[in-house]
Design an enzyme around this catalytic site. Structure first.
Site, mmCIF file in Angstrom:
data_model
loop_
_atom_site.group_PDB
_atom_site.id
_atom_site.type_symbol
_atom_site.label_atom_id
_atom_site.label_comp_id
_atom_site.label_asym_id
_atom_site.label_seq_id
_atom_site.Cartn_x
_atom_site.Cartn_y
_atom_site.Cartn_z
ATOM 1 N N GLU A 160 50.645 34.282 31.701
ATOM 2 C CA GLU A 160 49.970 34.586 32.979
ATOM 3 C C GLU A 160 49.885 33.339 33.857
ATOM 4 O O GLU A 160 49.919 33.440 35.083
ATOM 5 C CB GLU A 160 48.556 35.143 32.753
ATOM 6 C CG GLU A 160 48.478 36.568 32.213
ATOM 7 C CD GLU A 160 48.528 37.679 33.296
ATOM 8 O OE1 GLU A 160 48.858 37.395 34.462
ATOM 9 O OE2 GLU A 160 48.244 38.841 32.937
ATOM 10 N N GLU B 170 42.053 45.319 45.926
ATOM 11 C CA GLU B 170 43.438 45.733 45.704
ATOM 12 C C GLU B 170 43.892 46.843 46.638
ATOM 13 O O GLU B 170 44.331 47.907 46.222
ATOM 14 C CB GLU B 170 43.683 46.149 44.238
ATOM 15 C CG GLU B 170 45.164 46.251 43.936
ATOM 16 C CD GLU B 170 45.494 46.209 42.446
ATOM 17 O OE1 GLU B 170 44.622 45.900 41.629
ATOM 18 O OE2 GLU B 170 46.654 46.484 42.130
ATOM 19 N N LYS C 225 45.126 32.754 41.809
ATOM 20 C CA LYS C 225 44.485 34.060 41.693
ATOM 21 C C LYS C 225 43.340 34.195 42.691
ATOM 22 O O LYS C 225 43.177 35.243 43.330
ATOM 23 C CB LYS C 225 43.959 34.281 40.281
ATOM 24 C CG LYS C 225 43.203 35.593 40.157
ATOM 25 C CD LYS C 225 43.549 36.393 38.978
ATOM 26 C CE LYS C 225 42.959 37.775 39.064
ATOM 27 N NZ LYS C 225 42.965 38.471 37.785
ATOM 28 N N LYS D 73 37.691 42.250 38.336
ATOM 29 C CA LYS D 73 38.123 43.532 37.777
ATOM 30 C C LYS D 73 37.603 43.647 36.357
ATOM 31 O O LYS D 73 37.955 42.840 35.487
ATOM 32 C CB LYS D 73 39.647 43.597 37.736
ATOM 33 C CG LYS D 73 40.310 44.090 38.996
ATOM 34 C CD LYS D 73 41.788 44.288 38.692
ATOM 35 C CE LYS D 73 42.546 44.947 39.782
ATOM 36 N NZ LYS D 73 43.939 45.200 39.341
ATOM 37 N N ASN E 53 50.313 41.899 39.923
ATOM 38 C CA ASN E 53 50.835 42.806 38.890
ATOM 39 C C ASN E 53 52.298 42.558 38.558
ATOM 40 O O ASN E 53 52.925 43.376 37.897
ATOM 41 C CB ASN E 53 50.643 44.259 39.324
ATOM 42 C CG ASN E 53 49.181 44.657 39.292
ATOM 43 O OD1 ASN E 53 48.442 44.218 38.410
ATOM 44 N ND2 ASN E 53 48.765 45.468 40.239
ATOM 45 N N ARG F 73 46.688 42.062 46.730
ATOM 46 C CA ARG F 73 46.331 41.814 45.332
ATOM 47 C C ARG F 73 47.331 42.414 44.347
ATOM 48 O O ARG F 73 47.456 41.956 43.212
ATOM 49 C CB ARG F 73 44.922 42.365 45.069
ATOM 50 C CG ARG F 73 44.388 41.982 43.712
ATOM 51 C CD ARG F 73 42.896 42.149 43.628
ATOM 52 N NE ARG F 73 42.451 41.915 42.267
ATOM 53 C CZ ARG F 73 41.195 41.687 41.930
ATOM 54 N NH1 ARG F 73 40.263 41.667 42.836
ATOM 55 N NH2 ARG F 73 40.865 41.471 40.676
ATOM 56 N N HIS G 69 52.411 46.899 30.876
ATOM 57 C CA HIS G 69 51.371 47.821 30.404
ATOM 58 C C HIS G 69 51.970 48.965 29.600
ATOM 59 O O HIS G 69 51.412 49.388 28.585
ATOM 60 C CB HIS G 69 50.582 48.405 31.593
ATOM 61 C CG HIS G 69 49.493 47.503 32.076
ATOM 62 N ND1 HIS G 69 48.894 47.647 33.306
ATOM 63 C CD2 HIS G 69 48.878 46.444 31.492
ATOM 64 C CE1 HIS G 69 47.963 46.723 33.463
ATOM 65 N NE2 HIS G 69 47.934 45.978 32.380
ATOM 66 N N HIS H 239 53.704 43.720 35.280
ATOM 67 C CA HIS H 239 52.695 44.555 34.620
ATOM 68 C C HIS H 239 53.074 46.032 34.507
ATOM 69 O O HIS H 239 52.528 46.739 33.663
ATOM 70 C CB HIS H 239 51.337 44.410 35.308
ATOM 71 C CG HIS H 239 50.630 43.127 34.962
ATOM 72 N ND1 HIS H 239 51.183 41.881 35.208
ATOM 73 C CD2 HIS H 239 49.432 42.888 34.364
ATOM 74 C CE1 HIS H 239 50.337 40.937 34.793
ATOM 75 N NE2 HIS H 239 49.269 41.528 34.274
ATOM 76 N N HIS I 148 49.287 41.040 25.415
ATOM 77 C CA HIS I 148 49.440 41.275 26.853
ATOM 78 C C HIS I 148 50.415 40.274 27.485
ATOM 79 O O HIS I 148 51.332 40.656 28.215
ATOM 80 C CB HIS I 148 48.078 41.199 27.539
ATOM 81 C CG HIS I 148 48.132 41.403 29.030
ATOM 82 N ND1 HIS I 148 48.469 42.606 29.595
ATOM 83 C CD2 HIS I 148 47.932 40.536 30.057
ATOM 84 C CE1 HIS I 148 48.467 42.480 30.918
ATOM 85 N NE2 HIS I 148 48.149 41.239 31.220
ATOM 86 N N ARG J 77 22.860 49.959 37.230
ATOM 87 C CA ARG J 77 23.755 49.991 38.403
ATOM 88 C C ARG J 77 24.175 48.605 38.879
ATOM 89 O O ARG J 77 24.518 48.418 40.042
ATOM 90 C CB ARG J 77 23.112 50.767 39.558
ATOM 91 C CG ARG J 77 22.843 52.223 39.217
ATOM 92 C CD ARG J 77 22.473 53.033 40.450
ATOM 93 N NE ARG J 77 22.181 54.399 40.067
ATOM 94 C CZ ARG J 77 20.991 54.835 39.683
ATOM 95 N NH1 ARG J 77 19.973 54.009 39.627
ATOM 96 N NH2 ARG J 77 20.846 56.098 39.360
#
Lengths: 364, 364
Positions: free
Chosen positions: A186, A238, A228, A144, A246, A242, A253, A249, A266, A123
């Protein structure tokens, strides 16, 4: 060595950027109070392992850390639940406990996979990022982590902040040119969303960055990580701000999914997406200059600015509908208002995006 | 209807306990501000589905919720990464988004599996527990969710708190007697660690509890949930105090693993473990009465108090070494100091535990 802190209260952590700083790994681990008693697991991939693993393990062991390693196949397909299970097997065999840490040595795939392993093993145990790509300046900051599902990218994951990020420029010098360009995509994005002066700097220093000049690269990574980290500090999970990260993106994506992960890198996919967002900005009444500057910059860096014509528009749109950026049926879209400033729009229709996709096919 | 709140700051949530309260499901969902626009996914298992699923779905739909269901095979083997992937497939097909919730309708297996799905789908969506077993009074409170790895139980998971827990006594009335007894084992545990008066009450009301008297059962579940929520509120992420909930679990988990999950029910395994801990207390100089009361109570409830002799001591000890309760090589053990009070000891040697295991085999 440049240093900056991602400010997240008790989850704050430092990012170190510099040439040759891998040599300081045990000192930096000590500063983060990582345990020498509990085993460490270094996770890397089959491309990075031959280049850097032996040295990392030797440095850790020489510094008195009890380190074991685990190598996954290189490539996006390793971001899977089955590789996660494999890492947990290694962690159990190595005897990791709650005071242990997992060290991600690699690019975004390794960071996301090993990070999710650290987030979920017992965990949640501690986690360190040692990025070996330029692109990972983005994925290694912000916590993330995720694996893919056959139907959707990054859909199974967590927010799990590392203890530190160690970015040694020397590890980037062996990157193939295509990876360098895609990674810089990026970096440029962080200028486009937040910092017009840095966008200009990227325009002025294209040659230096593409040739991996250490001083220029160190500065660019520092600014990229800094933008960032400012954004992430203000909105860790997010909820709102945040989302600006994107930019490019939504289309990006979808292109990655439809082209098959790997055909378009990417960074390549999002450079096309950012040109699309700039085109959309024009339709929302913002200056045409945004599109010109964006497209011009990506062309200068040798990045794609149009959608490969063989990719089917319906498939691209359908991939987008599965994306996480749709909230209660409404489409959330990041649109540049000027260079260095974006807005989060929630009124973008599917039809408008389809038009942009068509535009980007052949005439982007 | 009894109600209590698990106090965890912005993650606080209510537990509702009562007979027939499933009828109030949509009102309770509204109170938790669950979305009617975003789809809900109800996860249950093949044993619970024929008993309760149709009614839950009908109630939700009549209340205007967009609910879909997903049924996993009953049993501990469903706590796997492959079932997690299956739930994510259902979630994607049903179009769940970030405002969606996953509803766990079932016992501990369903709660842990569906809870981990909710914790990791899109990096975390909302989650509701509707327990259908007595044992789940324990697992549904506190936010520990996980799946198993072939080598270790609950080793891949998260802390993810539900929005609410809805405990309808009526759903428990079809439980087979063995499940009833095993579930009451955790109820008794909450008395042994925190509340001597409640331990006495359990001794006085054995018949009522075993025959599922709704008033007695509602009270016992309320106290059980209350003790657990007090402990969890003070230590959400098991840094210290929360460990006391593991009374009986060090030996218990090992027995479950060695017997093969399912041969010994969880509640049965920990009743043996609690007798072992009481025996250990005697060796640490605490009153013999602890052992007498503990053993007497479990015997009265028809629960096992000794280790099946065919289980190999070495295998039990080896299973324990893989358990999460070992920190940096030191063994952490929960020992009763008197009825209603335990301590967390870090000085228990493997040899002492082995002696207890031997004692519990045949002469517990």
């Amino acid at each position: 060595m440049r240093e900056l802190t991602v400010e997240l209260g008790e989850r704050s952590y430092p990012i170190y950027i510099g040439q040759g700083i891998l040599n300081d790994i045990t000192a930096l681990f000590d500063r983060a109070k990582l345990s020498r008693k509990s085993p460490l697991l270094v996770v890397t991939d089959s491309e990075v392992a031959p280049l850097h693993l032996e040295r990392v393990m030797a440095l850790l062991r020489a510094g008195g850390f009890n380190a074991t390693s685990c190598v996954v196949p290189a490539g996006e397909t390793s971001k899977s639940l089955s590789q996660l299970e494999g890492i947990v097997t290694s962690a159990l065999q190595a005897g990791l406990d709650r005071s242990s840490a997992i060290v991600a040595l690699g690019g975004g795939v390794v960071g996301d996979l090993a990070g999710f392993a650290a987030a979920s093993f017992m965990r949640g145990i501690r986690f360190v990022q040692i990025p070996t790509t330029i692109l990972a300046h983005d994925s290694s900051v912000g916590g993330k982590v995720a694996v893919n599902h056959p139907m959707a990218k990054n859909i199974i994951g967590a927010f799990h902040q590392p203890e530190l990020v160690l970015f040694d420029i020397d590890l980037l010098l062996t990157l193939p040119p295509r990876q360098v360009k895609a990674g810089l995509s990026e970096v440029i994005k962080h200028g486009l969303i937040w910092d017009a002066a840095f966008t200009q700097w990227c325009d002025d220093n294209t040659e230096k960055l593409l040739s991996l000049d250490p001083e220029a690269l160190g500065y660019a990574l520092y600014i990229g990580c800094k933008v960032k980290s400012i954004v992430v500090s203000q909105d860790e999970r997010e909820n709102d701000l945040r989302a600006i990260l994107n930019l490019g993106h939504t289309i990006g994506h979808a292109l990655e999914a439809v082209a098959g992960y790997g055909e378009l890198l990417h960074g390549e996919a999002i450079s096309i997406g950012m040109v699309g967002a700039a085109k959309l900005a024009q339709q929302f009444g913002y200056s045409e200059e945004i599109h010109e500057v964006t497209k011009g910059l990506f062309l200068k860096y040798g990045l794609p600015v149009s959608i490969p014509p063989h990719l089917d528009t319906d498939s691209i749109m359908s991939a987008m509908m599965h994306d996480k950026k749709f909230k209660e049926g409404t489409m959330v879209y990041i649109i540049p208002m000027e260079i260095g400033k974006v807005e989060i729009r929630k009124d973008v229709t599917v039809e408008q995006v389809r038009q942009i996709v068509e535009l980007l096919k052949g005439r982007g």
